[in-house]
Design an enzyme around this catalytic site. Structure first.
Site, PDB file in Angstrom:
ATOM      1  N   HIS A   8      -9.225  -3.835  -1.615  1.00 45.11           N
ATOM      2  CA  HIS A   8      -8.131  -3.104  -0.963  1.00 45.11           C
ATOM      3  C   HIS A   8      -8.442  -1.606  -0.950  1.00 45.11           C
ATOM      4  CE1 HIS A   8      -3.838  -2.256   0.052  1.00 45.11           C
ATOM      5  NE2 HIS A   8      -4.175  -1.101  -0.506  1.00 45.11           N
ATOM      6  N   GLU A   9      -8.802  -1.045  -2.097  1.00 43.60           N
ATOM      7  CA  GLU A   9      -9.090   0.389  -2.175  1.00 43.60           C
ATOM      8  C   GLU A   9     -10.383   0.737  -1.434  1.00 43.60           C
ATOM      9  OE1 GLU A   9      -6.749   2.308  -2.968  1.00 43.60           O
ATOM     10  OE2 GLU A   9      -5.524   0.742  -3.873  1.00 43.60           O
ATOM     11  N   CYS A  24       0.837  -1.193   0.000  1.00 45.97           N
ATOM     12  CA  CYS A  24       0.000   0.000   0.000  1.00 45.97           C
ATOM     13  C   CYS A  24       0.877   1.250   0.000  1.00 45.97           C
ATOM     14  CB  CYS A  24      -0.897  -0.014   1.239  1.00 45.97           C
ATOM     15  SG  CYS A  24      -2.041   1.373   1.367  1.00 45.97           S
ATOM     16  N   HIS A  42     -10.100   1.453   2.266  1.00 43.03           N
ATOM     17  CA  HIS A  42      -9.681   2.809   2.656  1.00 43.03           C
ATOM     18  C   HIS A  42     -10.885   3.713   2.879  1.00 43.03           C
ATOM     19  CE1 HIS A  42      -5.366   2.486   2.411  1.00 43.03           C
ATOM     20  NE2 HIS A  42      -5.417   1.992   1.183  1.00 43.03           N
TER      21      HIS A  42
END
Length: 184
Positions: free
Chosen positions: A140-141, A98, A144
């Protein structure tokens, strides 16, 4: 314009992001700046919290990984107001890193298949299924925008093993090729 990337330990990375409207100020410029920032930092995705904005926006261009993951050969998308509505129990384990956690990569288990609703940069609605490595990158994104980072998916032993690396990021002791915003 290349933007500084928020590093692990900064409180914005733990904040739940909010949906935005089509009239969000200078949205097209923000999206273009996010792509430029991601490319210059040699990433394949970046979310708005990583550039200091607590909004549900992330961009992905996983095409550089097409040799290893052929399903991402044409995977470049902008996601606004994304919400995962289904996740498979079947998982896939891949190595993740990341831009907000430089120098750390770990194996993470993610759902192999997800269904997500979102709007694109033109505020066209989508209800789409992502599978395999595409699903991994999206999750993953997406994390956030939910105030999570990939290390949240690690077991307690792995977290203990990387504790000093995480603390070095918090303390601003990690060098990067890009501008950063640290927690301190």
């Amino acid at each position: 314009m290349q933007l500084p990337i928020v590093q692990y330990g900064h409180p914005i990375l733990r904040k739940m992001s909010v949906d935005i409207a089509a009239d969000y100020p200078e949205l097209s410029k923000l999206i273009a700046d996010m792509y430029e920032t991601m490319y210059r930092a040699e990433g394949i995705g970046i979310a708005a919290p990583q550039i200091g904005k607590s909004i549900r926006l992330f961009v992905i261009d996983a095409t550089p990984l097409a040799e290893d993951y052929p399903e991402v050969a044409d995977f470049k998308q902008t996601f606004i107001n994304a919400h995962i509505i289904e996740m498979s129990d079947d998982t896939l384990e891949t190595e993740e890193g990341c831009l907000s956690l430089p120098g750390i990569s770990e194996k993470v288990k993610r759902s192999r298949r997800i269904r997500m609703k979102y709007v694109d940069e033109n505020f066209v609605e989508h209800d789409e299924v992502f599978e395999g490595y595409r699903a991994v990158v999206v999750q993953h994104e997406y994390d956030h925008t939910d105030g999570k980072v990939f290390t949240d998916h690690l077991g307690m032993l792995r977290k203990r093993m990387i504790k000093s690396k995480l603390q070095n990021i918090v303390d601003g002791k990690v060098r990067t090729k890009f501008r950063t915003i640290t927690a301190k």
